[in-house]
Write an enzyme that holds these catalytic residues in place. Structure first.
Site, PDB file in Angstrom:
ATOM      1  CD  GLN A   1      -2.808  -1.138   0.591  1.00 27.66           C
ATOM      2  OE1 GLN A   1      -3.619  -1.811  -0.387  1.00 27.66           O
ATOM      3  NE2 GLN A   1      -2.193  -1.263   1.343  1.00 27.66           N
TER       4      GLN A   1
ATOM      5  CG  ASP B   1       5.074   1.947   0.083  1.00 25.16           C
ATOM      6  OD1 ASP B   1       4.525   0.888  -0.777  1.00 25.16           O
ATOM      7  OD2 ASP B   1       4.590   2.615   1.164  1.00 25.16           O
TER       8      ASP B   1
ATOM      9  CE  LYS C   1       0.436  -3.472   2.958  1.00 18.91           C
ATOM     10  NZ  LYS C   1      -0.470  -4.574   3.691  1.00 18.91           N
TER      11      LYS C   1
ATOM     12  CB  CYS D   1      -0.289   2.268   9.350  1.00 11.17           C
ATOM     13  SG  CYS D   1      -0.589   0.595  10.439  1.00 11.17           S
TER      14      CYS D   1
ATOM     15  CG  HIS E   1       1.770   2.985   4.283  1.00 14.22           C
ATOM     16  ND1 HIS E   1       2.515   1.347   4.856  1.00 14.22           N
ATOM     17  CD2 HIS E   1       3.113   3.494   3.880  1.00 14.22           C
ATOM     18  CE1 HIS E   1       2.994   1.149   4.106  1.00 14.22           C
ATOM     19  NE2 HIS E   1       3.968   2.388   3.611  1.00 14.22           N
TER      20      HIS E   1
END
Lengths: 401, 127
Positions: free
Chosen positions: A195, A192, A218, A357, A115
């Site tokens: 998610q 990252d 999240k 994004c 993203h």
């Protein structure tokens, strides 16, 4: 899930609502709300410098929180936990701190399913340094193109920035293998986990990346809270993005020096209420993790089949549930994602529409926008059924293009 | 609940948009895009003595944007360009007759914003 859903006040306030946007932000369980409220009601004090007991206790709570994060992610004992305002702030801090690592002629590698937060800071870094950003494409199954990946590594990039799980394709990447290959090519690795942390088990000792990061909101926690996890010595060499109170070693009128990590990267008053919420979220999630992950696997399988029952729907990414998290982006035979999401919203079904994004990925997919359904601990098969019925209605209302 | 945003007249404009297509010899032309959602719009026009003599659009856009463009071009065809570019947000929402969230308002306004950017088409010098 019936067992956990009652713990989320959102669903009491919205009893008929169907929430399928957990990849954007998860709803918050009562335990996290209570922990934040208790902190603000009873324990709120400035940390770091106060000599009164409330400040000492608040400082101790912040330091203990680093251990909670470390334990949750299976991080090595030498790892620092830096608190940030989220994954975006974490990635910007890392890209800034790593700027001098990259020199003219070097390459930085990103995958196209990153993203924007894991794309733009690297794009700016290479522009500043006269380096090159190498973008590795993904296949229609959401997996990283192996030949492009290995070609990118042959240039011995300085940094490889990866996403553990894609917020568009839902692909759960074989991150341990990718990190090992990138490190073997001499690259620093940034992963990252925004998610991933709420949808799989992360073990940073095994993963062995240089830097891992995620955001609390999240992970059933509050907004405005995130973390960088990395080696103490490495983090202590990075130039801090933010300057201010709490991160200095010495300040004179002429020059200043910075203290070591983690304080080095935490200028200003920390988000102590957010940290209290993050700790509660990690504890809540960890207590239910096995149940949640099992539930999500069943739900992923169910959702794939349910979505594929719609003849006009093209699902982005793999149809193998074992290769996915519960993020499903799709095209509905050219019907614009905003129209799709609007009709679902009128039926009180919350989904995301747009490029999420991730414009470079959508450009590669030759789609301007997709509709995204994403699940969490509280999602039920009835929620999925409601979404599929609404999507069927969309197909009846709006002609395909 | 009814599908309130997707009333028959909007869908009719979406399926059968008025003034849809391209002009062979436009005097003015422009393109617009809503980058956040991917709506793309192209407007071409023949303007004679300040009057919009012909106008047409093509779009790769949502129902709201396409219907808005169709209604707008129907409204401005044959009118002075100055009158067309003086239209406001209220005129667009009146055309559509629906309440729009801020995000969907951007879809609805793209045609008007694009129309306001019409530029003279450069002609090759006569041989």
């Amino acid at each position: 899930m019936e067992e956990l859903k009652p713990q989320f006040p959102f669903f009491t306030t919205h009893p008929t609502g169907v929430y399928l946007d957990s990849a954007a932000t998860t709803q918050v369980p009562q335990a996290v709300i209570d922990a934040t409220t208790t902190y603000l009601s009873n324990n709120h004090a400035a940390v770091g410098r106060g000599l009164y007991s409330e400040s000492v206790d608040a400082t101790a709570a912040v330091e203990a929180a680093r251990g909670v994060v470390r334990d949750f992610l299976g991080a090595p004992a030498t790892a620092d936990v830096v608190f940030t305002s989220g994954a975006t702030a974490a990635l910007n801090a890392l890209a800034w701190g790593l700027t001098e690592t990259v020199q003219k002629g070097d390459t930085v590698v990103v995958t196209i399913d990153n993203h924007h937060a894991n794309f733009l800071p690297w794009q700016r870094l290479v522009q500043q340094q006269g380096a090159t950003l190498v973008t590795v494409p993904v296949g229609s199954d959401g997996k990283i193109d192996p030949s492009a990946w290995h070609a990118a590594l042959q240039n011995r990039p300085r940094i490889v920035a990866l996403t553990h799980a894609s917020n568009v394709t839902g692909t759960l990447h074989p991150i341990k293998q990718l990190v090992a290959e990138a490190r073997a090519a001499g690259a620093l690795t940034v992963v990252d986990g925004a998610q991933a942390v709420a949808h799989t088990v992360v073990n940073l000792v095994e993963l062995a990346c240089d830097y891992y990061l995620f955001s609390a909101h999240k992970l059933y926690g509050p907004t405005g809270m995130g973390c960088i996890i990395g080696d103490h010595r490495q983090l202590s060499t990075l130039d801090p993005l933010l300057l201010g109170g709490g991160m200095i070693e010495q300040v004179t009128a002429e020059s200043s020096s910075w203290t070591d990590s983690p304080a080095r990267h935490e200028a200003g008053t920390p988000n102590t209420a957010g940290i209290a919420g993050l700790v509660a979220a990690i504890r809540w999630f960890s207590a239910h993790r096995e149940t949640i992950l099992r539930h999500e696997q069943t739900l992923i399988d169910y959702t794939i089949h349910a979505l594929q029952s719609l003849p006009d729907l093209t699902l982005i990414g793999s149809t193998d549930p074992s290769e996915r998290v519960g993020v499903f982006s799709f095209d509905l035979s050219g019907r614009h994602a905003h129209d799709v999401a609007q009709i679902l919203a009128e039926k009180q079904i919350c989904v995301r529409a747009g490029h999420h994004c991730a414009q470079p990925l959508h450009t590669q997919l030759k789609l301007s926008a997709t509709t995204r359904v994403s699940v969490g601990a509280y999602t039920t098969t009835a929620d999925i059924d409601a979404a599929v019925a609404a999507l069927q209605r969309v197909c009846e209302i709006i002609p395909k293009r | 609940m009814s599908d309130s945003l997707y009333r028959a007249n909007l869908l009719d404009h979406y399926e059968h948009p008025h003034h849809y297509g391209t002009l062979d010899h436009p005097t003015h032309q422009t393109e617009g895009a809503n980058l956040s959602c991917g709506d793309e719009l192209s407007i071409s026009a023949v303007i004679k003595n300040g009057i919009i003599d012909q106008v047409a659009f093509t779009a790769r856009a949502c129902v709201v944007c396409t219907a808005s463009a169709s209604m707008l071009l129907e409204q401005v065809a044959g009118k002075p360009l100055a009158e067309a570019t003086a239209l406001t947000v209220n005129d667009i929402t009146q055309n559509l007759g629906i309440e729009l969230s801020p995000i969907r308002l951007k879809c609805a306004l793209l045609p008007l914003e694009t129309l306001k950017n019409l530029e003279t088409v450069a002609r090759p010098p006569a041989a």
